[in-house]
Design a protein around this motif. Structure first.
Motif, short mmCIF file in Angstrom:
data_model
loop_
_atom_site.label_atom_id
_atom_site.label_comp_id
_atom_site.label_asym_id
_atom_site.label_seq_id
_atom_site.Cartn_x
_atom_site.Cartn_y
_atom_site.Cartn_z
N PHE A 163 -6.90 -1.22 2.09
CA PHE A 163 -6.10 -1.87 1.58
C PHE A 163 -5.99 -3.30 1.93
O PHE A 163 -6.29 -4.58 1.18
CB PHE A 163 -4.84 -1.28 1.27
CG PHE A 163 -3.58 -2.22 0.68
CD1 PHE A 163 -3.43 -2.20 -0.60
CD2 PHE A 163 -2.62 -2.95 1.63
CE1 PHE A 163 -2.13 -3.24 -0.96
CE2 PHE A 163 -1.94 -3.69 1.12
CZ PHE A 163 -1.51 -3.87 -0.26
N LYS A 205 -4.73 2.44 4.40
CA LYS A 205 -3.97 1.24 4.69
C LYS A 205 -5.08 0.04 4.92
O LYS A 205 -5.15 -0.99 4.60
CB LYS A 205 -3.09 1.42 5.86
CG LYS A 205 -2.34 -0.05 6.12
CD LYS A 205 -1.53 -0.48 4.74
CE LYS A 205 -0.55 -1.47 5.34
NZ LYS A 205 -1.04 -2.49 6.09
N TRP A 251 0.70 -1.26 -0.03
CA TRP A 251 0.09 0.00 -0.15
C TRP A 251 0.74 1.51 -0.11
O TRP A 251 1.81 1.33 0.72
CB TRP A 251 -1.07 -0.01 1.35
CG TRP A 251 -1.86 1.09 1.23
CD1 TRP A 251 -2.94 1.37 0.45
CD2 TRP A 251 -1.68 2.49 2.00
NE1 TRP A 251 -3.31 2.75 0.74
CE2 TRP A 251 -2.78 3.27 1.68
CE3 TRP A 251 -0.64 2.94 2.98
CZ2 TRP A 251 -2.68 4.40 2.27
CZ3 TRP A 251 -0.80 3.97 3.70
CH2 TRP A 251 -1.98 4.86 3.31
#
Length: 513
Positions: A332, A329, A94
């Protein structure tokens, strides 16, 4: 007249446009290539010599490698294309994506039904939730009676539907994956188009017990007691079939009376929840219909609305692109987790994502799932991804949301309904009468001949993009305005006119006992 379409400057193939494709001896003037064999509509033409083992490029990406040398002007068929392996999830990392430059879209509204939980429906529907398939016959009979004998007294109610499915009995109710189908059954009953009125009918001996569905509504969904009614057909107070039917009709009338008090009100576009999906796809889908839908998705996200795209096996080969678009994040990580779960699910069944591509897809020019994926992901537009949810999990955030559902039309549609979409756009190249029981579905065709043959089943034809008669933006705005009119009840979809309602298909990866 456009002869063939090349998507990216780096592509070494183009797709034939004409209704009968292209014939041997015809020349692609722009590319300076003469066909050495007939190529059907939507199928690929090699634009230069492609050596054995060389990558075949469409959409600017490798959709496979050549299993033999391919001369310029040849028909590039599935049998001479080797599919590449799927991108490795473990290699994805990420990075904070840059914001997509765009202006907020302001000033657009729609007429919707506002619910107590803050959601907004596009239709005002009485949905009858079922805990098990055994009751579906009676539920269908009850729906017929309510519609034929009583609905006319409730002019503000758009429809009555049975939320029938084949889950509930003969299942491993405590299996680790059982939460996925149970979550769908629970969440379907709180779809924004059902107005917060929950009527549930069960048999009495099923594993998905009515008491558990009631607990969901009371403890989690916050459904008011006076908006929740349940009925068990095995209740000893019910004597015979018509006693069951009469009791259910009585409950239905109670909910219809409450739903009839609801009226459409003007709502900001940010309250709209759109689901997008494709089925019966062809090689034009990613060029016309899906491209127009992607334009609409971008408009909605700019307006602060919610747009949900799905179909794991159809976007799996675009995983690096999706990963690069995750805003956070945590998003992701959820994306990778859901894709990895599905990889393992397919592996357990002895297949991989290549099993997704249908004979119809291939007849329409798609050689494999990689090519199909590149066209499918275009429906998601260009914005960054705000959230990722599991199959049938409720929408939690506005913006662009990826719902990790199966790609099969009916499993995907059922999961999106359970997640809380209030309207859907469905694109097709081959044609399908697909629809949903509790949300309007706008059908967009990718090819002119489909819209002509199915003139009364297609809501919008996007083929003018392929034919060079209109731009993606022009068709996108036309679709956007049609979406607002449909969401507001000013227009009804072709499927609604004919009363088309496909059965729900609960995605159940858990064992059946």
């Amino acid at each position: 007249m456009i002869q063939a379409i090349k998507i990216n400057d780096g592509d070494n193939v183009a797709i034939a446009v004409g209704s009968t494709g292209m014939k041997a001896g015809e020349k692609l003037e722009k590319e300076g290539v003469t066909l050495i064999e007939d190529v059907p509509q939507g199928h690929k033409i090699s634009l230069r010599f492609i050596a054995k083992g060389e990558r075949i490029i469409r959409y600017g990406v490798a959709i496979g490698t050549a299993l033999e040398s391919i001369e310029a002007g040849r028909w590039v068929q599935e049998k001479i294309v080797e599919m590449p392996p799927s991108p490795a999830l473990k290699d994805l990392v990420w990075k904070q994506p840059p914001p997509v430059p765009c202006k907020p879209l302001k000033g657009y509204t729609f007429m919707g039904y506002r619910n107590a939980d803050g959601t907004v429906g596009t239709r005002n529907i009485l949905g009858i939730t079922t805990s098990v398939q055994c009751v579906s016959g009676i539920v269908n009979h009850v729906v017929r009676i309510l519609k034929e004998e009583h609905l006319s007294r409730f002019p503000n109610v758009d429809d009555i539907v049975g939320l029938n499915h084949i889950y509930g009995c003969g299942v491993a109710i405590n299996a680790p994956a059982a939460f996925i189908p149970i979550r769908q059954v629970e969440n379907l009953s709180v779809n924004p188009n059902l107005g917060g009125e929950v009527m549930m009918i069960g048999l009495g001996c099923e594993k998905l017990e009515m008491k558990n569905l009631e607990a969901f509504h009371v403890e989690k969904a916050g459904t008011p007691r006076d908006s929740l009614s349940t009925m068990i057909l095995q209740d000893e107070s019910l004597k015979g079939y018509m006693d069951m039917v009469d009791a259910a009709v009585k409950l239905g009338i109670k909910h219809l009376e409450k739903l009839n008090k609801r009226k459409r009100v003007e709502c900001p576009l940010s309250d709209l929840r759109l689901g997008v999906q494709c089925g019966g796809s062809d090689a034009f889908s990613g060029v016309s219909a899906n491209a127009a839908v992607g334009f609409v998705v971008d408009l909605l996200v700019r307006a602060g609305a919610t747009a949900v795209f799905s179909e794991v096996s159809e976007v799996r080969d675009a995983a690096p692109v999706l990963a690069s678009r995750c805003k956070e994040k945590a998003t992701f990580d959820k994306l990778i987790s859901e894709l990895d779960w599905y990889d393992n699910y397919l592996h357990t069944g002895g297949v991989d994502r290549s099993a997704n591509t249908t004979p119809g897809n291939k007849t329409g020019g798609l050689v494999n799932i990689v090519e199909k994926a590149m066209g499918s992901v275009i429906k998601s537009g260009s914005m960054n991804i705000d959230d990722v949810i599991g199959p049938g999990e409720l929408i939690k955030k506005k913006g662009l949301v990826f719902a990790a559902t199966p790609a099969s039309d009916f499993f995907c549609g059922t999961c999106q309904l359970a997640s809380g979409i209030s309207i859907q756009i469905f694109t097709t190249g081959r044609g399908t009468p697909y629809s949903l029981p509790a949300a309007p579905v706008l059908k967009v065709s990718s090819r002119r001949d489909l819209s002509h043959r199915w003139f009364d089943l297609i809501d919008l034809d996007s083929s003018s993009i392929v034919l060079g008669e209109a731009t993606i933006e022009e068709i996108g705005w036309e679709l956007f305005n049609l979406l607002l009119d449909t969401a507001s009840g000013r227009k009804v979809t072709a499927a609604e006119k004919f009363g088309l309602k496909n059965d729900l298909a609960i995605f159940n990866p858990a064992p059946v006992t």
